[in-house]
Design a protein around this motif. Structure first.
Motif, short mmCIF file in Angstrom:
data_model
loop_
_atom_site.label_atom_id
_atom_site.label_comp_id
_atom_site.label_asym_id
_atom_site.label_seq_id
_atom_site.Cartn_x
_atom_site.Cartn_y
_atom_site.Cartn_z
N LEU A 240 66.65 8.88 12.78
CA LEU A 240 67.91 9.40 13.29
C LEU A 240 68.01 9.23 14.80
CD1 LEU A 240 68.26 12.69 11.21
CD2 LEU A 240 69.53 10.55 10.89
N ASP A 241 66.85 9.24 15.48
CA ASP A 241 66.81 9.06 16.93
C ASP A 241 66.88 7.59 17.33
OD1 ASP A 241 66.74 11.78 17.39
OD2 ASP A 241 64.57 11.86 17.67
N GLY A 242 66.96 6.70 16.35
CA GLY A 242 67.15 5.29 16.66
C GLY A 242 65.92 4.41 16.57
N SER A 243 64.78 4.98 16.18
CA SER A 243 63.58 4.16 16.01
C SER A 243 63.75 3.24 14.81
CB SER A 243 62.35 5.03 15.79
OG SER A 243 62.08 5.80 16.93
N SER A 244 63.15 2.08 14.88
CA SER A 244 63.18 1.15 13.75
C SER A 244 62.15 1.60 12.70
CB SER A 244 62.83 -0.26 14.21
OG SER A 244 61.44 -0.35 14.52
N PRO A 245 62.32 1.17 11.47
CA PRO A 245 61.32 1.50 10.45
C PRO A 245 59.91 1.07 10.85
CG PRO A 245 63.30 0.72 9.39
CD PRO A 245 63.48 0.50 10.88
N ASP A 246 59.77 -0.09 11.50
CA ASP A 246 58.46 -0.55 11.95
C ASP A 246 57.87 0.39 12.99
OD1 ASP A 246 58.50 -2.73 10.23
OD2 ASP A 246 59.19 -4.12 11.77
N GLU A 247 58.70 0.85 13.92
CA GLU A 247 58.22 1.79 14.94
C GLU A 247 57.76 3.10 14.31
OE1 GLU A 247 61.01 0.49 18.73
OE2 GLU A 247 61.87 1.79 17.18
N GLU B 29 50.47 -0.83 5.71
CA GLU B 29 51.23 -1.09 4.49
C GLU B 29 51.71 0.22 3.86
OE1 GLU B 29 48.06 -2.29 5.03
OE2 GLU B 29 48.67 -4.30 5.62
N ARG B 30 50.83 1.19 3.82
CA ARG B 30 51.19 2.50 3.24
C ARG B 30 52.29 3.16 4.06
NH1 ARG B 30 49.17 6.98 0.13
NH2 ARG B 30 50.90 8.42 0.25
N ALA B 31 52.13 3.14 5.38
CA ALA B 31 53.12 3.76 6.26
C ALA B 31 54.49 3.10 6.10
CB ALA B 31 52.66 3.70 7.71
N ALA B 32 54.52 1.77 6.08
CA ALA B 32 55.79 1.06 5.93
C ALA B 32 56.42 1.37 4.57
CB ALA B 32 55.57 -0.45 6.09
N ALA B 33 55.60 1.42 3.53
CA ALA B 33 56.11 1.74 2.19
C ALA B 33 56.67 3.16 2.15
CB ALA B 33 55.01 1.56 1.15
N ASP B 34 56.00 4.10 2.81
CA ASP B 34 56.48 5.48 2.84
C ASP B 34 57.81 5.60 3.56
OD1 ASP B 34 54.23 6.25 1.43
OD2 ASP B 34 53.24 7.23 3.14
N VAL B 35 57.96 4.90 4.68
CA VAL B 35 59.23 4.92 5.43
C VAL B 35 60.35 4.36 4.55
CG1 VAL B 35 60.48 3.98 7.42
CG2 VAL B 35 58.13 4.83 7.70
N ASP B 36 60.10 3.22 3.93
CA ASP B 36 61.11 2.60 3.07
C ASP B 36 61.46 3.48 1.88
OD1 ASP B 36 61.30 0.41 4.74
OD2 ASP B 36 60.04 -0.89 3.49
N ALA B 37 60.44 4.07 1.26
CA ALA B 37 60.67 4.89 0.07
C ALA B 37 61.49 6.14 0.40
CB ALA B 37 59.34 5.29 -0.57
N LEU B 38 61.15 6.81 1.49
CA LEU B 38 61.90 8.02 1.85
C LEU B 38 63.34 7.67 2.21
CD1 LEU B 38 62.01 11.07 2.35
CD2 LEU B 38 61.40 10.59 4.73
N THR B 39 63.52 6.62 2.99
CA THR B 39 64.88 6.21 3.37
C THR B 39 65.70 5.86 2.14
OG1 THR B 39 63.98 5.37 5.45
CG2 THR B 39 66.21 4.71 4.89
N ALA B 40 65.11 5.12 1.24
CA ALA B 40 65.83 4.73 0.01
C ALA B 40 66.16 5.95 -0.84
CB ALA B 40 64.98 3.74 -0.79
N GLN B 41 65.22 6.88 -0.97
CA GLN B 41 65.46 8.08 -1.77
C GLN B 41 66.58 8.92 -1.17
OE1 GLN B 41 62.18 10.85 -2.03
NE2 GLN B 41 62.98 11.73 -3.91
N LEU B 42 66.55 9.12 0.15
CA LEU B 42 67.60 9.92 0.79
C LEU B 42 68.96 9.24 0.68
CD1 LEU B 42 65.69 11.17 3.97
CD2 LEU B 42 66.21 12.47 1.88
#
Length: 87
Positions: free
Chosen positions: A45-52, A66-79
């Protein structure tokens, strides 16, 4: 997920001691995020990229990139799927 993540107009967010609570004002439903989920959403929400955000998770929680990137993508997709954010 790419682009800017924003809360939908009918959603409000409140920080709580152990994470974050999201309120879907249309449906009167609350959703609770644990501390790592709250960190992910706050950063997006503060403007960081998923990679950041993934890099922050790696540093803070000592998980693989890999785990961190998957978690970011999964949470964003779920929300997004339940109508709380636009990603």
């Amino acid at each position: 997920m790419n682009g800017t993540t924003k809360l939908r107009r009918h959603v409000s967010a409140s920080d709580v001691e152990d994470g974050m609570v999201l309120l879907d004002e249309r449906k009167g439903r609350y959703f609770k995020l644990n501390p790592s989920g709250a960190l992910i959403l706050r950063a997006l929400l503060d403007g960081s990229s998923p990679d950041e955000v993934a890099r922050v998770l790696v540093e803070r929680y000592e998980v693989s990139e890999e785990r961190a990137a998957a978690d970011v993508d999964a949470l964003t997709a779920q929300l997004a799927d339940i109508g709380l954010v636009v990603a």
